[in-house]
Design a protein around this motif. Structure first.
Motif, mmCIF file in Angstrom:
data_model
loop_
_atom_site.group_PDB
_atom_site.id
_atom_site.type_symbol
_atom_site.label_atom_id
_atom_site.label_comp_id
_atom_site.label_asym_id
_atom_site.label_seq_id
_atom_site.Cartn_x
_atom_site.Cartn_y
_atom_site.Cartn_z
ATOM 1 N N ARG A 285 10.445 18.693 5.345
ATOM 2 C CA ARG A 285 9.301 18.525 4.443
ATOM 3 C C ARG A 285 8.845 17.079 4.439
ATOM 4 O O ARG A 285 9.580 16.167 4.817
ATOM 5 N N LEU A 286 7.631 16.905 3.933
ATOM 6 C CA LEU A 286 7.099 15.589 3.591
ATOM 7 C C LEU A 286 6.807 15.618 2.104
ATOM 8 O O LEU A 286 6.394 16.654 1.572
ATOM 9 N N ASP A 287 7.020 14.480 1.438
ATOM 10 C CA ASP A 287 6.710 14.403 0.012
ATOM 11 C C ASP A 287 6.194 13.010 -0.304
ATOM 12 O O ASP A 287 6.903 12.021 -0.146
ATOM 13 N N ARG A 288 4.955 12.939 -0.755
ATOM 14 C CA ARG A 288 4.328 11.667 -1.133
ATOM 15 C C ARG A 288 4.345 11.587 -2.651
ATOM 16 O O ARG A 288 3.835 12.481 -3.334
ATOM 17 N N HIS A 289 4.931 10.509 -3.168
ATOM 18 C CA HIS A 289 4.997 10.375 -4.623
ATOM 19 C C HIS A 289 4.757 8.941 -5.044
ATOM 20 O O HIS A 289 5.078 7.989 -4.339
ATOM 21 N N ALA A 290 4.139 8.821 -6.200
ATOM 22 C CA ALA A 290 3.806 7.498 -6.752
ATOM 23 C C ALA A 290 5.058 6.799 -7.240
ATOM 24 O O ALA A 290 5.988 7.434 -7.744
ATOM 25 N N ILE A 291 5.057 5.475 -7.071
ATOM 26 C CA ILE A 291 6.116 4.637 -7.605
ATOM 27 C C ILE A 291 5.464 3.443 -8.296
ATOM 28 O O ILE A 291 4.299 3.144 -8.050
ATOM 29 N N PRO A 292 6.200 2.757 -9.144
ATOM 30 C CA PRO A 292 5.598 1.626 -9.874
ATOM 31 C C PRO A 292 5.179 0.482 -8.951
ATOM 32 O O PRO A 292 5.772 0.277 -7.897
ATOM 33 N N PRO A 293 4.146 -0.295 -9.368
ATOM 34 C CA PRO A 293 3.740 -1.474 -8.607
ATOM 35 C C PRO A 293 4.895 -2.470 -8.507
ATOM 36 O O PRO A 293 5.795 -2.423 -9.343
ATOM 37 N N ALA B 39 0.824 -1.215 0.000
ATOM 38 C CA ALA B 39 0.000 0.000 0.000
ATOM 39 C C ALA B 39 0.856 1.262 0.000
ATOM 40 O O ALA B 39 0.349 2.356 -0.202
ATOM 41 N N GLY B 40 2.156 1.079 0.189
ATOM 42 C CA GLY B 40 3.093 2.196 0.276
ATOM 43 C C GLY B 40 3.866 2.111 1.572
ATOM 44 O O GLY B 40 3.505 1.351 2.465
ATOM 45 N N HIS B 41 4.936 2.883 1.663
ATOM 46 C CA HIS B 41 5.761 2.831 2.867
ATOM 47 C C HIS B 41 6.519 4.133 3.036
ATOM 48 O O HIS B 41 6.744 4.862 2.080
ATOM 49 N N LEU B 42 6.882 4.396 4.290
ATOM 50 C CA LEU B 42 7.680 5.573 4.572
ATOM 51 C C LEU B 42 9.113 5.355 4.104
ATOM 52 O O LEU B 42 9.620 4.237 4.147
ATOM 53 N N THR B 43 9.725 6.416 3.644
ATOM 54 C CA THR B 43 11.133 6.439 3.296
ATOM 55 C C THR B 43 11.744 7.639 4.026
ATOM 56 O O THR B 43 11.022 8.512 4.513
ATOM 57 N N ALA B 44 13.068 7.653 4.092
ATOM 58 C CA ALA B 44 13.760 8.747 4.775
ATOM 59 C C ALA B 44 14.818 9.304 3.843
ATOM 60 O O ALA B 44 15.565 8.554 3.212
ATOM 61 N N SER B 45 14.867 10.614 3.738
ATOM 62 C CA SER B 45 15.863 11.234 2.867
ATOM 63 C C SER B 45 16.459 12.461 3.537
ATOM 64 O O SER B 45 15.922 12.969 4.520
ATOM 65 N N ALA B 46 17.585 12.889 2.970
ATOM 66 C CA ALA B 46 18.255 14.082 3.505
ATOM 67 C C ALA B 46 18.912 14.844 2.358
ATOM 68 O O ALA B 46 19.634 14.267 1.551
ATOM 69 N N LEU B 47 18.645 16.117 2.316
ATOM 70 C CA LEU B 47 19.296 17.017 1.381
ATOM 71 C C LEU B 47 20.615 17.449 2.012
ATOM 72 O O LEU B 47 20.621 18.045 3.092
ATOM 73 N N VAL B 48 21.730 17.130 1.373
ATOM 74 C CA VAL B 48 23.044 17.502 1.898
ATOM 75 C C VAL B 48 23.323 18.949 1.507
ATOM 76 O O VAL B 48 23.307 19.302 0.316
#
Length: 173
Positions: free
Chosen positions: A109-117, A41-50
């Motif tokens: 920020r939060l960013d929700r984006h679609a990814i392929p099945p 159904a989707g999942h959280l990811t974590a990112s960081a802008l250096v």
């Protein structure tokens, strides 16, 4: 405390983007596995802008699979004890820079984006990581390229989600 519990606390403390924040919280409430790549159904990811604050620039990676300039980031791993640990791990792995520190105050920020099945959504929790003086980057296996861009150059190479992340990080700085 589990990574899932940490994510709930982080999101509850995050005051910006209230509708999207609630989407993330609802997702975690409905999906005990919502932190993991296996959650279809989707999942959280974590990112960081250096960010190199002294030189007014950010480090972006040319993502190998997507062929897009993005911030460092990715999936949470079993050994991650918190979203901040996951974001910092991803930033270090993908930038090759030791000594990164996350900007205080939690996500920028939060960013929700679609990814392929089979999965359908990444619910990204985005941080800013400060590069130490004299930081030297090293390309990882996940990147086609790694490059510093002045703040005003980002809009020429990256999509709107990265531009918004740079703007949010700069406002926090």
């Amino acid at each position: 405390m589990s990574l899932h519990e940490d994510a709930v606390l982080v999101l509850k403390a995050y005051e910006a983007q209230p509708e999207l924040r609630q989407t993330y919280l609802d997702h975690l409430s409905a999906h005990p596995d919502g932190m993991w790549k296996a959650c279809e159904a989707g999942h959280l990811t974590a990112s960081a802008l250096v960010v190199d604050r002294e030189r007014g620039r950010v480090l972006l990676t040319l993502h190998k699979k997507l062929n897009m300039w993005l911030q460092m980031g990715g999936h949470c791993e079993l050994e991650d004890t918190s979203l901040t640990v996951a974001a910092l791990r991803e930033a270090r792995e993908e930038s090759g820079i030791a000594g990164l520190t996350l900007l205080a105050g939690g996500p920028v920020r939060l960013d929700r984006h679609a990814i392929p099945p089979p999965c359908h959504w990444h619910l990204d929790v985005q941080y800013a990581a400060l590069a130490p003086a004299g930081a030297v980057e090293a390309i990882s296996d996940e990147s086609l390229d790694l490059r510093w861009f002045d703040y005003d150059e980002v809009a020429k190479v990256a999509d709107e989600s990265v531009v918004r992340l740079v703007e949010a990080a700069r406002a926090r700085l």
